[in-house]
Design a protein around this motif. Sequence first.
Motif, PDB file in Angstrom:
ATOM      1  N   GLY A  96      40.992  22.816  33.102  1.00 19.51           N
ATOM      2  CA  GLY A  96      40.732  21.796  32.456  1.00 19.51           C
ATOM      3  C   GLY A  96      39.452  22.708  31.745  1.00 19.51           C
ATOM      4  O   GLY A  96      40.283  23.459  31.138  1.00 19.51           O
ATOM      5  N   ARG A  97      37.982  22.503  31.659  1.00 14.65           N
ATOM      6  CA  ARG A  97      37.901  22.853  30.699  1.00 14.65           C
ATOM      7  C   ARG A  97      36.824  24.287  30.984  1.00 14.65           C
ATOM      8  O   ARG A  97      36.294  25.197  30.440  1.00 14.65           O
ATOM      9  CB  ARG A  97      36.516  22.551  29.633  1.00 14.65           C
ATOM     10  CG  ARG A  97      37.087  21.319  28.535  1.00 14.65           C
ATOM     11  CD  ARG A  97      37.033  22.305  27.613  1.00 14.65           C
ATOM     12  NE  ARG A  97      37.386  21.360  26.220  1.00 14.65           N
ATOM     13  CZ  ARG A  97      37.783  21.920  25.273  1.00 14.65           C
ATOM     14  NH1 ARG A  97      38.281  23.025  25.305  1.00 14.65           N
ATOM     15  NH2 ARG A  97      38.271  21.493  24.207  1.00 14.65           N
ATOM     16  N   TYR A  98      36.887  24.283  32.568  1.00 11.33           N
ATOM     17  CA  TYR A  98      36.184  25.306  33.941  1.00 11.33           C
ATOM     18  C   TYR A  98      36.858  26.240  33.562  1.00 11.33           C
ATOM     19  O   TYR A  98      37.894  26.373  34.413  1.00 11.33           O
ATOM     20  CB  TYR A  98      36.216  25.079  34.408  1.00 11.33           C
ATOM     21  CG  TYR A  98      34.759  23.815  35.198  1.00 11.33           C
ATOM     22  CD1 TYR A  98      34.123  23.816  35.160  1.00 11.33           C
ATOM     23  CD2 TYR A  98      35.126  22.242  35.064  1.00 11.33           C
ATOM     24  CE1 TYR A  98      32.740  22.811  34.908  1.00 11.33           C
ATOM     25  CE2 TYR A  98      34.952  21.930  35.284  1.00 11.33           C
ATOM     26  CZ  TYR A  98      33.527  21.483  35.550  1.00 11.33           C
ATOM     27  OH  TYR A  98      32.382  20.499  35.807  1.00 11.33           O
ATOM     28  N   VAL A  99      36.763  27.873  33.000  1.00  9.79           N
ATOM     29  CA  VAL A  99      36.858  29.277  32.775  1.00  9.79           C
ATOM     30  C   VAL A  99      35.849  29.734  33.999  1.00  9.79           C
ATOM     31  O   VAL A  99      34.735  30.292  34.478  1.00  9.79           O
ATOM     32  CB  VAL A  99      36.630  30.031  31.550  1.00  9.79           C
ATOM     33  CG1 VAL A  99      36.682  31.090  32.250  1.00  9.79           C
ATOM     34  CG2 VAL A  99      36.783  29.091  30.479  1.00  9.79           C
ATOM     35  N   PHE A 100      36.667  30.105  34.888  1.00  7.22           N
ATOM     36  CA  PHE A 100      36.296  31.795  35.964  1.00  7.22           C
ATOM     37  C   PHE A 100      36.842  33.158  35.288  1.00  7.22           C
ATOM     38  O   PHE A 100      38.149  32.931  34.778  1.00  7.22           O
ATOM     39  CB  PHE A 100      36.455  30.845  36.760  1.00  7.22           C
ATOM     40  CG  PHE A 100      36.102  31.845  38.249  1.00  7.22           C
ATOM     41  CD1 PHE A 100      34.684  31.945  39.219  1.00  7.22           C
ATOM     42  CD2 PHE A 100      37.238  33.351  38.911  1.00  7.22           C
ATOM     43  CE1 PHE A 100      34.782  32.781  39.584  1.00  7.22           C
ATOM     44  CE2 PHE A 100      37.028  33.702  40.093  1.00  7.22           C
ATOM     45  CZ  PHE A 100      35.153  34.338  39.866  1.00  7.22           C
ATOM     46  N   THR A 101      35.758  33.955  35.298  1.00  8.08           N
ATOM     47  CA  THR A 101      36.716  35.890  34.724  1.00  8.08           C
ATOM     48  C   THR A 101      35.727  36.292  36.089  1.00  8.08           C
ATOM     49  O   THR A 101      34.781  36.516  36.801  1.00  8.08           O
ATOM     50  CB  THR A 101      35.897  35.830  33.912  1.00  8.08           C
ATOM     51  OG1 THR A 101      35.606  34.351  32.626  1.00  8.08           O
ATOM     52  CG2 THR A 101      36.737  36.692  33.545  1.00  8.08           C
ATOM     53  N   SER A 102      36.911  37.202  36.394  1.00  8.73           N
ATOM     54  CA  SER A 102      36.178  38.413  37.637  1.00  8.73           C
ATOM     55  C   SER A 102      36.671  39.554  37.228  1.00  8.73           C
ATOM     56  O   SER A 102      37.719  39.264  36.401  1.00  8.73           O
ATOM     57  CB  SER A 102      37.069  38.084  39.111  1.00  8.73           C
ATOM     58  OG  SER A 102      38.103  37.692  39.019  1.00  8.73           O
ATOM     59  N   VAL A 103      36.700  40.656  37.670  1.00  8.39           N
ATOM     60  CA  VAL A 103      37.074  42.069  37.323  1.00  8.39           C
ATOM     61  C   VAL A 103      37.871  42.458  38.689  1.00  8.39           C
ATOM     62  O   VAL A 103      37.206  42.750  39.927  1.00  8.39           O
ATOM     63  CB  VAL A 103      36.092  42.898  36.699  1.00  8.39           C
ATOM     64  CG1 VAL A 103      36.626  44.008  36.913  1.00  8.39           C
ATOM     65  CG2 VAL A 103      35.038  41.851  35.146  1.00  8.39           C
ATOM     66  N   ASP A 104      39.263  43.414  38.967  1.00  7.73           N
ATOM     67  CA  ASP A 104      38.941  44.044  39.414  1.00  7.73           C
ATOM     68  C   ASP A 104      39.608  45.133  39.089  1.00  7.73           C
ATOM     69  O   ASP A 104      39.865  45.619  38.117  1.00  7.73           O
ATOM     70  CB  ASP A 104      40.903  43.227  39.754  1.00  7.73           C
ATOM     71  CG  ASP A 104      41.632  44.357  40.941  1.00  7.73           C
ATOM     72  OD1 ASP A 104      40.854  45.004  42.026  1.00  7.73           O
ATOM     73  OD2 ASP A 104      42.366  44.348  41.232  1.00  7.73           O
ATOM     74  N   ALA A 105      38.703  46.453  39.718  1.00  2.98           N
ATOM     75  CA  ALA A 105      38.545  47.852  40.055  1.00  2.98           C
ATOM     76  C   ALA A 105      38.810  48.260  40.601  1.00  2.98           C
ATOM     77  O   ALA A 105      38.621  50.089  41.099  1.00  2.98           O
ATOM     78  CB  ALA A 105      37.033  47.746  39.239  1.00  2.98           C
ATOM     79  N   LYS A 106      39.712  48.184  41.515  1.00  2.00           N
ATOM     80  CA  LYS A 106      40.557  49.090  42.995  1.00  2.00           C
ATOM     81  C   LYS A 106      40.723  50.102  43.087  1.00  2.00           C
ATOM     82  O   LYS A 106      40.901  51.013  43.204  1.00  2.00           O
ATOM     83  CB  LYS A 106      41.694  47.772  43.326  1.00  2.00           C
ATOM     84  CG  LYS A 106      40.819  46.777  44.066  1.00  2.00           C
ATOM     85  CD  LYS A 106      41.843  46.062  44.674  1.00  2.00           C
ATOM     86  CE  LYS A 106      41.451  44.735  45.518  1.00  2.00           C
ATOM     87  NZ  LYS A 106      42.546  43.991  45.801  1.00  2.00           N
TER      88      LYS A 106
END
Length: 158
Positions: free
Chosen positions: A123-133
């Motif tokens: 919907g209008r929900y945004v989830f942002t994540s970082v992967d720096a493996k």
Amino acid sequence: MTPFIQQFFELKANTALKQSLDRACDLSHFKQVKTRLDAGEDLTKELPQLKKLSKKDAQAAIKTLIKRCDTDLNGYWTLTKAAKAKVTAMHKSYKGELAPRFNVSYQFATKLGRVEIKITTQGRYVFTSVDAKGVKKANTELALREVEKLLSMAGFAS
């Protein structure tokens, strides 16, 4: 994740979602037209432009428009070439939901290793994540600063 990266990608996601809502409406319309054409319905009174096309050509045109909508939905997530990011965007529409759901990945090759920013929407929900493996733990912040520089340069290039 740094505040700059978080804000950049939240803004990018919100802009892409606004564009996607309009395009998703177009996509829904074209799919309804295709279904009705496949059923043999005469739509020339509702869509006068179909008078100029044969049934076969009308179906081909609608299929092309549907493909274009799908391409556009993923295209709203691209960055300028100056960002030097590999972008992978996938969308899925669920019955009863107005906005498609997106899974987008931005991969940046920094001098210190690969940094990936992932965005998931519902919907209008945004989830942002970082992967720096691909980056040593001690160098994570430096790698994120390098991504910030790339995003800043991309902002100036657009």
